[in-house]
Motif scaffolding. Structure first.
Motif, PDB file in Angstrom:
ATOM      1  N   SER A   1       0.829  -1.210   0.000  1.00  0.00           N
ATOM      2  CA  SER A   1       0.000   0.000   0.000  1.00  0.00           C
ATOM      3  C   SER A   1       0.861   1.256   0.000  1.00  0.00           C
ATOM      4  O   SER A   1       0.637   2.190  -0.783  1.00  0.00           O
ATOM      5  CB  SER A   1      -0.917   0.036   1.226  1.00  0.00           C
TER       6      SER A   1
ATOM      7  N   SER B   1     -13.940  -7.467  -3.922  1.00  0.00           N
ATOM      8  CA  SER B   1     -13.667  -6.456  -2.895  1.00  0.00           C
ATOM      9  C   SER B   1     -14.912  -5.615  -2.700  1.00  0.00           C
ATOM     10  O   SER B   1     -15.714  -5.443  -3.618  1.00  0.00           O
ATOM     11  CB  SER B   1     -12.491  -5.572  -3.324  1.00  0.00           C
TER      12      SER B   1
ATOM     13  N   SER C   1     -14.574  -2.481  -1.902  1.00  0.00           N
ATOM     14  CA  SER C   1     -14.125  -1.125  -2.186  1.00  0.00           C
ATOM     15  C   SER C   1     -14.313  -0.816  -3.668  1.00  0.00           C
ATOM     16  O   SER C   1     -13.711  -1.476  -4.522  1.00  0.00           O
ATOM     17  CB  SER C   1     -12.645  -0.972  -1.814  1.00  0.00           C
TER      18      SER C   1
ATOM     19  N   ALA D   1     -11.032   0.078  -5.441  1.00  0.00           N
ATOM     20  CA  ALA D   1     -10.185  -1.114  -5.567  1.00  0.00           C
ATOM     21  C   ALA D   1     -10.597  -1.925  -6.789  1.00  0.00           C
ATOM     22  O   ALA D   1      -9.756  -2.388  -7.566  1.00  0.00           O
ATOM     23  CB  ALA D   1     -10.281  -1.965  -4.302  1.00  0.00           C
TER      24      ALA D   1
ATOM     25  N   ASP E   1      -9.251  -3.970   3.025  1.00  0.00           N
ATOM     26  CA  ASP E   1      -8.747  -4.651   1.824  1.00  0.00           C
ATOM     27  C   ASP E   1      -7.552  -5.514   2.207  1.00  0.00           C
ATOM     28  O   ASP E   1      -6.516  -5.004   2.622  1.00  0.00           O
ATOM     29  CB  ASP E   1      -8.341  -3.636   0.752  1.00  0.00           C
TER      30      ASP E   1
ATOM     31  N   PHE F   1      -5.998  -5.507  -4.458  1.00  0.00           N
ATOM     32  CA  PHE F   1      -7.036  -4.530  -4.134  1.00  0.00           C
ATOM     33  C   PHE F   1      -6.549  -3.354  -3.293  1.00  0.00           C
ATOM     34  O   PHE F   1      -7.161  -2.293  -3.305  1.00  0.00           O
ATOM     35  CB  PHE F   1      -8.211  -5.224  -3.440  1.00  0.00           C
ATOM     36  N   VAL F   2      -5.452  -3.525  -2.552  1.00  0.00           N
ATOM     37  CA  VAL F   2      -4.980  -2.398  -1.723  1.00  0.00           C
ATOM     38  C   VAL F   2      -4.554  -1.218  -2.593  1.00  0.00           C
ATOM     39  O   VAL F   2      -4.552  -0.063  -2.146  1.00  0.00           O
ATOM     40  CB  VAL F   2      -3.816  -2.808  -0.784  1.00  0.00           C
TER      41      VAL F   2
END
Length: 499
Positions: free
Chosen positions: A33, A87, A89, A92, A473, A478-479
């Protein structure tokens, strides 16, 4: 082991002088990240490739509306609307769809992004981390293979598979080893020229709000005072964040530092604090909470074929890794877990058998080799719907089943592998006030930090951002969307978005 001082320069203690200007951004955590956000804040800017054709026709149409405008400068809410995937998000899902358009269907379509380096858009920032870039990946046993497909572990504009080919190595069953991943992240930072932003070997001990005016006008004042409220907020003055901590010198000393920032990004992951059961005797020397303890015991020959069984508590992938390691070394195992083997929430019931044969084998052992029913697997006993009551000084463990029946087992060591929690002790009230349920500790799966989904700024504290597992996440693929959302927000704040 400390990272190379030349490659990743350590922090120097700043002099407290009048007119000290805070950094625009400090990122705490140098895993995937933090690396991805540093890349985006260093002027690397994604655009839609005009000649690309995305398999999602609605997203394709939206991307064609303004190909000359960077993705960072577009409406992320609009672009991500309607996207579905693995995910929760939306950003994401968007960033993943742009980088790996059809990967969930087994496709190998190229990214629809082209990257431009626009130095004028770079935002000064620091990335603070305990280890070399890669974060917790340096703490995982190197031969362990990833749960995710190898190509999903890559960061923007440097496919992991390409890097692996240069190393003349390939993926095993489409998955990579932890050692390869850790090396790739270090290589990425150097390849993209980000190392000037990284300060490794640093430990953050405190993050809190202070008055910007108090720093310049009272530079010599002890900034640890006046902790009236949790974040020491005040409506009368502009506030910034004070980040305190220490860095480890090559000689092993601890040198304190204080830096000031307009924005702070939390990207520390959740690998820091293993979950405890909270039972009697759990602090005894033979009870451990990390898989590395078993590896060390085997290495030192303190445990072997003739030892009493190793107790493994938990039904996740780390517990499965421990069982596979012990099975490989012919070490007897007693496996205790609370769920039913058929529970759909069990991770093994969610993994494709063909892609994860070793975890499917553990699941088979859990089903077929119970204490009540002997199966084909030697040196292993499965105790589903059981839990530990206590550990004794005589290395006897009391285990209870769902009906309340108790039994004592003599063991050589215990591994409690039931997950981990983030260590947010450097935040006021351990960051609890920032969580979705603000009366419970932050937990990646059950109670992440409450963030705006399109900026990843904390809803409870402006200027504070959360990425990765802290924001819910848990997969590298996805991060990166959180980093995109945060970078877009920070660029707007810095007025570095084109009109």
């Amino acid at each position: 082991m400390l990272p190379d001082r030349k490659m990743y320069p350590l922090l120097t203690r700043p002099s407290h002088r009048s007119g000290l200007k805070p950094l625009p951004v400090v990122i705490i955590g140098n895993g995937p990240s933090g690396i991805c956000l540093s890349y985006l804040l260093s002027g690397y800017t994604p655009y839609f490739k005009r000649e690309s054709l995305h398999p999602n026709p609605i997203l394709q149409r939206k991307l064609e509306e303004a190909p000359e405008v960077s993705i960072l400068d577009q409406d992320l809410d609009y672009l991500s609307e309607g996207l579905q995937g693995r995910s929760d998000s939306p950003v994401a899902l968007l960033f993943d769809a742009l980088q790996r358009p059809d990967t969930d269907w087994g496709g190998t379509a190229e990214s629809v992004l082209r990257w431009r380096h626009e130095p004028s858009r770079a935002i000064p920032h620091l990335v603070l981390g305990r280890n070399a870039p890669g974060g917790a990946w340096h703490s995982i046993e190197g031969s362990m293979v990833t749960l995710s497909r190898g190509e999903w572990m890559g960061l923007p504009d440097l496919p992991f598979k390409e890097w692996l080919k240069q190393k003349r190595r390939g993926l095993r069953n489409n998955r990579a080893t932890a050692e390869d991943i850790a090396q790739y992240y270090q290589h990425y930072v150097v390849k993209k020229g980000l190392q000037k932003n990284f300060r490794c070997g640093t430990v953050v001990t405190s993050v809190r709000k202070v008055s910007a005016g108090s720093i310049s006008s009272h530079a010599q004042r002890d900034l640890q005072e006046n902790r009236g409220s949790l974040w020491n907020s005040s409506e009368q003055s502009t506030e910034i964040f004070q980040v305190d901590g220490f860095f480890k010198t090559v000689e092993g000393d601890k040198e304190p530092f204080s830096i000031y920032a307009e924005n702070v990004v939390l990207a520390t992951g959740t690998y820091d604090s293993p979950t405890w059961l909270g039972v009697k005797g759990e602090n005894l020397s033979y009870v451990h909470h990390q898989l590395s303890a078993l590896e060390e015991a085997v290495k030192n020959n303190s445990i072997g074929i003739m030892s009493d069984p190793v107790l493994v508590v938990g039904a996740g992938l780390t517990a499965a890794d421990a069982i596979l390691f012990a099975h490989h070394c012919n070490i007897p195992v007693i496996h205790v877990f609370r769920r039913r083997v058929s529970d759909p929430g069990l991770i093994f019931n969610q993994l494709p058998k063909m892609m994860y044969p070793e975890y499917h084998k553990v699941h088979q052992m859990m089903k077929e080799q119970t204490a009540a029913c002997a199966g084909p697997y030697e040196c292993y006993i499965s105790l589903p719907e059981h839990h530990v009551l206590s550990f004794g000084k005589d290395r006897k463990c009391i285990i209870q089943d769902k009906n309340g029946c108790q039994k004592a087992y003599k063991i050589s060591m215990a591994l409690v592998l039931t997950g981990s929690n983030p260590n947010l002790s450097f935040l006021p009230n351990n960051g609890i006030d920032l969580a979705m349920a603000s009366d419970q500790p932050v937990n990646a799966k059950r109670n992440p930090i409450d963030v705006d989904p399109f900026s990843h700024e904390c809803t409870q504290e402006k200027g504070l951002y959360a990425l990765g597992p802290l924001a819910g996440d848990n997969f590298v693929r996805f991060v990166q969307g959180g980093a995109l959302a945060a970078a877009s927000s920070l660029l707007r704040k810095a007025n570095k978005n084109p009109p």
